[in-house]
Write an enzyme that holds these catalytic residues in place. Structure first.
Site, PDB file in Angstrom:
ATOM      1  CG  HIS B   7      -0.303   0.073   2.540  1.00  0.00           C
ATOM      2  ND1 HIS B   7      -0.011  -1.060   3.274  1.00  0.00           N
ATOM      3  CD2 HIS B   7       0.138   1.106   3.290  1.00  0.00           C
ATOM      4  CE1 HIS B   7       0.567  -0.710   4.421  1.00  0.00           C
ATOM      5  NE2 HIS B   7       0.683   0.602   4.458  1.00  0.00           N
ATOM      6  CG  HIS B  79       4.049   4.504   5.394  1.00  0.00           C
ATOM      7  ND1 HIS B  79       3.161   4.998   6.316  1.00  0.00           N
ATOM      8  CD2 HIS B  79       3.646   3.226   5.163  1.00  0.00           C
ATOM      9  CE1 HIS B  79       2.273   4.069   6.627  1.00  0.00           C
ATOM     10  NE2 HIS B  79       2.544   2.982   5.941  1.00  0.00           N
ATOM     11  CD  GLU B 130       3.737  -0.805   7.317  1.00  0.00           C
ATOM     12  OE1 GLU B 130       3.093   0.003   6.626  1.00  0.00           O
ATOM     13  OE2 GLU B 130       3.222  -1.481   8.222  1.00  0.00           O
TER      14      GLU B 130
END
Lengths: 134, 134
Positions: B7, B79, B130
């Site tokens: 994502h 992010h 991430e």
């Protein structure tokens, strides 16, 4: 209306060095650095199984990402690009909803040879959005 | 090592309002707003054919995105999350390459119930990354 996420663009001071970090630290597949003189950027692509990351470095004196890098000298996430089937229908929808297409407001040929528009971040929670006809 | 782009997270002052823009202006499918109290955010997902956009709004007094939104009150790209097969192997690789894992440096359970780490933007051209084990 929007389809796939075509790419995430990350502005960087040095696309080759950034690409090497994606290759060597993150173990990703990257492409060679290519000049896109019509768009004022150098590009290196990080090829992921479902989409790609476009690492963009300023090229020339009037690069559209020069101001962004002046504010963010280490680089940062610059825009996201969504695919659309019909750029003219997408533009009509954007205008109908009161969203602002940057520049002339008309599609132009993007870095991948396809018609694109950029939507002003003020209408999309601070995110610069590119729409690309595929 | 990295696999799919899981994502792109966009920090916003109001996830429900932002979701409506993705639904009504961009014609995307969105999910309902959900509280993630362990992570200090509300989330709304924009579901795309190949990945998703995570709209995150601060929740509670110590939200990890509060400082970002103070700097970027309209919101902005926060992010990117890449999938990895083995989070411990990924952490070992990050340490070997000299990249900095934020927090304790150890994986914790992320917003999707899977082990994650966040990599410091200073090592990745200004982008907070991430890594999520899938």
């Amino acid at each position: 209306m929007i389809g796939k996420l075509n790419h995430v663009a990350i502005a960087v001071p040095d696309a080759e060095a950034a690409g090497k970090i994606y290759r060597d630290t993150l173990g990703a597949k990257i492409t060679a650095k290519v000049a896109q003189p019509d768009h004022g950027v150098w590009t290196v692509f990080v090829e992921l199984p479902n989409t790609k990351i476009e690492l963009i470095e300023p090229l020339g004196d009037n690069s559209p990402i020069a101001a962004f890098l002046a504010k963010n000298p280490k680089g940062g996430m610059h825009h996201v690009c969504y695919e659309v089937e019909d750029i003219n229908a997408a533009c009509a929808q954007m205008k109908k909803m009161g969203a602002t297409i940057t520049g002339t407001g008309e599609p132009r040929i993007g870095a991948h040879g396809k018609p694109v528009v950029f939507m002003h971040p003020k209408d999309f929670s601070g995110t610069l959005i590119e729409l690309e006809q595929v």
